[in-house]
Design a protein around this motif. Structure first.
Motif, PDB file in Angstrom:
ATOM      1  N   UNK A  86      -8.069  11.234  -7.890  1.00  0.00           N
ATOM      2  CA  UNK A  86      -9.074   9.961  -7.795  1.00  0.00           C
ATOM      3  C   UNK A  86      -8.293   9.495  -8.310  1.00  0.00           C
ATOM      4  N   UNK A  87      -7.232   9.887  -9.493  1.00  0.00           N
ATOM      5  CA  UNK A  87      -6.083   9.194  -9.996  1.00  0.00           C
ATOM      6  C   UNK A  87      -4.634   8.725  -9.366  1.00  0.00           C
ATOM      7  N   UNK A  88      -4.926   9.853  -8.348  1.00  0.00           N
ATOM      8  CA  UNK A  88      -3.686  10.714  -7.466  1.00  0.00           C
ATOM      9  C   UNK A  88      -3.871   9.126  -6.573  1.00  0.00           C
ATOM     10  N   UNK A  89      -4.655   9.494  -6.203  1.00  0.00           N
ATOM     11  CA  UNK A  89      -5.061   8.342  -4.868  1.00  0.00           C
ATOM     12  C   UNK A  89      -5.045   7.121  -5.178  1.00  0.00           C
ATOM     13  N   UNK A  90      -5.419   6.929  -6.535  1.00  0.00           N
ATOM     14  CA  UNK A  90      -5.138   5.556  -6.540  1.00  0.00           C
ATOM     15  C   UNK A  90      -4.075   4.393  -6.632  1.00  0.00           C
ATOM     16  N   UNK A  91      -3.465   5.702  -7.198  1.00  0.00           N
ATOM     17  CA  UNK A  91      -1.670   5.285  -6.814  1.00  0.00           C
ATOM     18  C   UNK A  91      -0.934   5.392  -5.900  1.00  0.00           C
ATOM     19  N   UNK A  92      -1.342   6.528  -4.771  1.00  0.00           N
ATOM     20  CA  UNK A  92      -1.384   6.343  -3.099  1.00  0.00           C
ATOM     21  C   UNK A  92      -2.076   4.938  -2.174  1.00  0.00           C
TER      22      UNK A  92
ATOM     23  N   UNK B 266      17.949   3.839   6.476  1.00  0.00           N
ATOM     24  CA  UNK B 266      18.310   3.271   7.471  1.00  0.00           C
ATOM     25  C   UNK B 266      16.579   3.886   8.307  1.00  0.00           C
ATOM     26  N   UNK B 267      16.033   4.224   8.107  1.00  0.00           N
ATOM     27  CA  UNK B 267      14.834   4.267   8.487  1.00  0.00           C
ATOM     28  C   UNK B 267      13.425   3.323   7.960  1.00  0.00           C
ATOM     29  N   UNK B 268      12.012   3.829   7.901  1.00  0.00           N
ATOM     30  CA  UNK B 268      11.279   3.238   7.325  1.00  0.00           C
ATOM     31  C   UNK B 268       9.615   3.585   7.189  1.00  0.00           C
ATOM     32  N   UNK B 269       8.802   3.197   6.722  1.00  0.00           N
ATOM     33  CA  UNK B 269       8.120   4.094   5.925  1.00  0.00           C
ATOM     34  C   UNK B 269       7.620   5.213   7.206  1.00  0.00           C
ATOM     35  N   UNK B 270       6.941   4.389   7.997  1.00  0.00           N
ATOM     36  CA  UNK B 270       7.007   4.748   9.205  1.00  0.00           C
ATOM     37  C   UNK B 270       7.512   6.408  10.054  1.00  0.00           C
TER      38      UNK B 270
ATOM     39  N   UNK C  62       3.468  -1.234  -0.337  1.00  0.00           N
ATOM     40  CA  UNK C  62       4.565  -0.757  -0.063  1.00  0.00           C
ATOM     41  C   UNK C  62       4.568  -0.671   1.322  1.00  0.00           C
ATOM     42  N   UNK C  63       3.355   0.018   2.278  1.00  0.00           N
ATOM     43  CA  UNK C  63       3.370  -0.452   3.626  1.00  0.00           C
ATOM     44  C   UNK C  63       3.529   1.190   4.091  1.00  0.00           C
ATOM     45  N   UNK C  64       3.087   1.956   2.840  1.00  0.00           N
ATOM     46  CA  UNK C  64       2.901   3.047   3.098  1.00  0.00           C
ATOM     47  C   UNK C  64       1.661   3.708   4.228  1.00  0.00           C
ATOM     48  N   UNK C  65       2.064   4.067   5.570  1.00  0.00           N
ATOM     49  CA  UNK C  65       0.675   4.187   6.114  1.00  0.00           C
ATOM     50  C   UNK C  65      -0.409   5.105   4.962  1.00  0.00           C
ATOM     51  N   UNK C  66      -1.855   4.370   5.875  1.00  0.00           N
ATOM     52  CA  UNK C  66      -2.933   5.667   5.813  1.00  0.00           C
ATOM     53  C   UNK C  66      -3.661   5.515   7.065  1.00  0.00           C
ATOM     54  N   UNK C  67      -4.067   6.745   6.599  1.00  0.00           N
ATOM     55  CA  UNK C  67      -3.636   8.180   6.099  1.00  0.00           C
ATOM     56  C   UNK C  67      -2.306   8.177   6.112  1.00  0.00           C
ATOM     57  N   UNK C  68      -2.103   9.010   4.895  1.00  0.00           N
ATOM     58  CA  UNK C  68      -0.531   9.227   4.311  1.00  0.00           C
ATOM     59  C   UNK C  68      -0.344  10.590   5.455  1.00  0.00           C
TER      60      UNK C  68
END
Length: 135
Positions: free
Chosen positions: A89-95, A67-71, A102-108
């Motif tokens: 750097x590779x992990x950051x590329x996936x993020x 029932x939530x969202x990325x925020x 997917x709308x993940x916040x930036x910064x996370x």
């Protein structure tokens, strides 16, 4: 939004994630570790960036299912097989892909990266636990 991401003065300055999240909701969502797999339990990609992106998508699916969202994400813990700083750097590329697709916040939200020897199966290179707070 139930989570406010902050970067107080005096903490290490980085732009990839917020070091502090203040949550004010009434429901805590704790997600089991999500790997970079498809619903039929196959690795979505052979590399860290691809699996991190898919694992984050799976985290977001779980939060939305509750029932939530990325925020509402308050914390992410990454478990990475054979972690070394050169993999950042590779992990950051996936993020970054999860932020774009997917709308993940930036910064996370706050993140922790923990190196592990192995995960559930040798094909998995990353698993992500998440905490979200909902109203």
């Amino acid at each position: 939004m139930t989570v406010e991401l902050m970067h107080p003065d005096g903490l290490l300055k980085q732009t990839d994630y917020s070091p502090v999240a203040v949550a004010t909701g009434s429901r805590l969502v704790l997600l089991a570790g999500q790997a970079g797999v498809t619903p039929d339990f196959r690795p979505a990609a052979p590399d860290l960036a691809g699996q991190a992106h898919t694992a984050l998508r799976n985290v977001i699916i779980g939060v939305r299912g509750a029932g939530g969202d990325v925020g509402d994400l308050a914390r992410l813990t990454f478990y990475v097989v054979d972690w070394v700083p050169e993999k950042w750097d590779e992990l950051l590329a996936g993020i970054a892909r999860a932020q774009q697709d997917e709308g993940l916040p930036a910064p996370t939200p706050p993140i922790t990266v923990i190196g592990v020897q192995a995960l559930f199966t040798p094909e998995f290179v990353v698993e992500i636990e998440a905490t979200a707070v909902l109203d």
